[in-house]
Design an enzyme around this catalytic site. Structure first.
Site, PDB file in Angstrom:
ATOM      1  N   GLU A 162      13.060   5.414   4.676  1.00 35.14           N
ATOM      2  CA  GLU A 162      12.068   5.887   3.716  1.00 35.14           C
ATOM      3  C   GLU A 162      12.026   7.412   3.590  1.00 35.14           C
ATOM      4  OE1 GLU A 162       8.260   4.241   4.792  1.00 35.14           O
ATOM      5  OE2 GLU A 162       8.884   2.198   4.357  1.00 35.14           O
ATOM      6  N   GLU A 359      12.074  -4.067   5.614  1.00 37.68           N
ATOM      7  CA  GLU A 359      10.711  -4.114   6.154  1.00 37.68           C
ATOM      8  C   GLU A 359       9.826  -4.822   5.145  1.00 37.68           C
ATOM      9  OE1 GLU A 359       8.699  -0.475   7.397  1.00 37.68           O
ATOM     10  OE2 GLU A 359      10.562   0.279   8.284  1.00 37.68           O
TER      11      GLU A 359
HETATM   12  C1  BG6 Z   1       6.679   1.713   7.075  1.00 39.70           C
HETATM   13  C2  BG6 Z   1       7.306   2.633   8.093  1.00 39.70           C
HETATM   14  O1  BG6 Z   1       6.585   2.366   5.869  1.00 39.70           O
HETATM   15  O2  BG6 Z   1       5.367   1.303   7.328  1.00 39.70           O
HETATM   16  C3  BG6 Z   1       6.860   2.336   9.517  1.00 39.70           C
HETATM   17  O3  BG6 Z   1       8.715   2.583   8.020  1.00 39.70           O
HETATM   18  C4  BG6 Z   1       5.361   2.087   9.566  1.00 39.70           C
HETATM   19  O4  BG6 Z   1       7.268   3.380  10.351  1.00 39.70           O
HETATM   20  C5  BG6 Z   1       5.041   0.912   8.648  1.00 39.70           C
HETATM   21  O5  BG6 Z   1       4.890   1.864  10.864  1.00 39.70           O
HETATM   22  C6  BG6 Z   1       3.576   0.482   8.664  1.00 39.70           C
HETATM   23  O6  BG6 Z   1       2.708   1.508   8.339  1.00 39.70           O
HETATM   24  P1  BG6 Z   1       1.320   1.687   9.085  1.00 39.70           P
HETATM   25  O7  BG6 Z   1       0.850   3.039   8.674  1.00 39.70           O
HETATM   26  O8  BG6 Z   1       0.403   0.603   8.615  1.00 39.70           O
HETATM   27  O9  BG6 Z   1       1.602   1.572  10.515  1.00 39.70           O
END
Ligand code: BG6
Length: 455
Positions: A162, A359
């Site tokens: 990202e 993801e």
């Molecule tokens: C993704 C990232 O965008 O979101 C991760 O690659 C991150 O590193 C994940 O942990 C979840 O985001 P958050 O802020 O809810 O932990």
């Protein structure tokens, strides 16, 4: 739903969010380590030192992955562990990562290794981080060292996770260090990131040709709040700045002319070097990881854009769709249909590049409240979330999109930037005090889903 043969079923994480031991075994400070030391009050209680301690527990975690029949995993290398001063290679880190990757492979789990997951070395941040052009040379050398030391084991590499996020959060929204608002610095750091991606690919492929190098982008279609011309124009500008800004140069090797024109109009176009543009053109991603959590919906701002533009709100502002469905535990919209739109966009506009969902997932605050008497978190909401996204993805694949896998964020609940452990995403829950891992209901469901694929 039957997915293609050899489909990747797995999870994703990153070094800074899982490893722990962030100031030992020869590792130098990343910007996160340093920022926590300087301003701990900005973090939700927990810093990067305290994580799920994968540095010591990776064998246990990999066994749990195997028990679930997962066949793939993405994590990253910590640049500050492997090359603490940016020049010298830390032999202890080489040994750790070699053992870690070998254990994954021995358990039938294909590793995909990322070079950079927001964890800028502090020594580089002191020189300006991504705003300093020198970083592209340091990054190229780091990428080369990774292939020299691990290229015999790891066949799938990604340059960034990202990249839009470190640019946006550092220089626009204030969620990453140095947390300032400066659009010009955002453009400069984005450009250096794209150049570093291309130089890294050149260096990595220069060492070995039997590896595949891609990148991971957070993608979402940009939905216009209405059919009115002003809102449609606002959504097109958002699509250029948020989606095509990285996707086009990293996958096609070129910057969209409309993006160049937009930056020029707003006095944000920067000087570029013809030789660098040629490197970007000739070193592109061979596959793509797509991180998708929630859609982007925008509308036109009330005011006319200022020149030079001051904030992104000059071009587009969020639109709240009255029919949206929310994840109430994280405050993000749930809209699986976007995965189909992404699948079609990649098929039609990006030469049907091989891609996977790198993801996707559901963060839930205070998740311990869903524990049953036996201590297992009954995360039916997560099962439903995954199932709905897989259904949409399956439709995209049936219609010819070249998707080869699905990774949930994440395996064991992990540490997350300023949010610490507020939002839990894992298949496996973590007790931070005891480090005990306990499978959630979703892990049992996902295991049987994978089993059914081969019946
Ligand atoms: C993704 C990232 O965008 O979101 C991760 O690659 C991150 O590193 C994940 O942990 C979840 O985001 P958050 O802020 O809810 O932990």
């Amino acid at each position: 739903m039957r997915f293609p043969e050899n489909f990747w079923w797995g999870t994703a994480a990153s070094a800074p969010q899982t490893e722990g031991e962030s100031s030992s075994h020869g590792k130098s400070q990343s910007t996160w380590d340093r920022w926590f030391e300087l301003e701990p009050e900005k973090f939700s209680g927990v810093g990067p030192e305290t994580t799920s301690n994968v540095y010591n527990c990776y064998k246990e975690d990999i066994q749990l992955m195997k028990d679930m029949h997962l066949n793939s995993y993405r994590t990253s290398i910590s640049w500050t562990r492997l090359m603490p001063d940016g020049i010298t290679v830390n032999e202890e880190a080489v040994q750790f990562y070699r053992d870690y990757f070998k254990t994954l492979i021995e358990h039938g789990i294909e590793p995909t290794i990322n070079l950079f997951h927001f964890d800028m070395p502090w020594w580089m941040m002191e020189k300006g981080g991504w705003t300093n052009p020198q970083i592209t040379t340091y990054f190229e050398e780091y990428a080369r060292q990774c292939i020299l030391h691990f290229g015999d084991l790891v066949k799938h590499w990604v340059t960034f996770n990202e990249p839009l996020v470190h640019v946006e959060c550092s220089y626009i929204s204030g969620h990453h260090y140095p947390a300032i608002h400066d659009l010009r610095k955002a453009v400069v750091s984005g450009y250096h990131t794209i150049l570093a991606h291309a130089k890294a690919i050149r260096a990595m492929k220069g060492v070995r040709n039997d590896i595949k190098v891609g990148t991971v982008l957070n993608l979402t279609p940009v939905y216009s709040g209405s059919n009115q011309e002003k809102d449609v124009i606002a959504s097109q500008k958002a699509h250029l700045l948020i989606v095509r800004s990285f996707l086009d140069p990293m996958v096609k090797g070129i910057f969209p002319q409309e993006l160049i024109d937009l930056l020029k109009t707003h006095e944000l176009l920067i000087e570029t070097d013809v030789a660098d543009l040629d490197i970007i053109k000739t070193n592109t991603a061979e596959f793509l990881g797509v991180n998708y959590y929630q859609p982007m919906r925008v509308q036109a701002p009330q005011k006319t854009a200022r020149v030079p533009m001051q904030t992104l709100d000059d071009l587009f502002v969020p639109f709240v769709w009255e029919n949206r469905r929310m994840n109430p535990y994280r405050g993000w919209e749930i809209f699986p249909e976007a995965l189909y739109d992404i699948a079609m966009m990649l098929k039609h506009d990006y030469q049907n590049i091989p891609w996977y969902v790198s993801e996707n997932g559901m963060g839930v605050a205070d998740e311990a409240r869903f524990k049953d008497d036996a201590g297992m978190i009954q995360d039916d909401y997560r099962i439903e979330f995954i199932q709905e996204h897989l259904e949409v993805l399956h439709r995209g694949i049936q219609e010819g999109s070249n998707c080869f896998g699905y990774h949930l964020w994440t395996f064991v609940d992990c540490w997350s930037w300023l949010n610490g452990y507020t939002n839990r995403y894992g298949f496996i829950s973590l007790d931070l005090d005891t480090q005990k891992r306990t499978p959630k209901k979703s892990s049992v469901w996902f295991k049987s889903f994978i089993e059914n694929q081969s019946k």
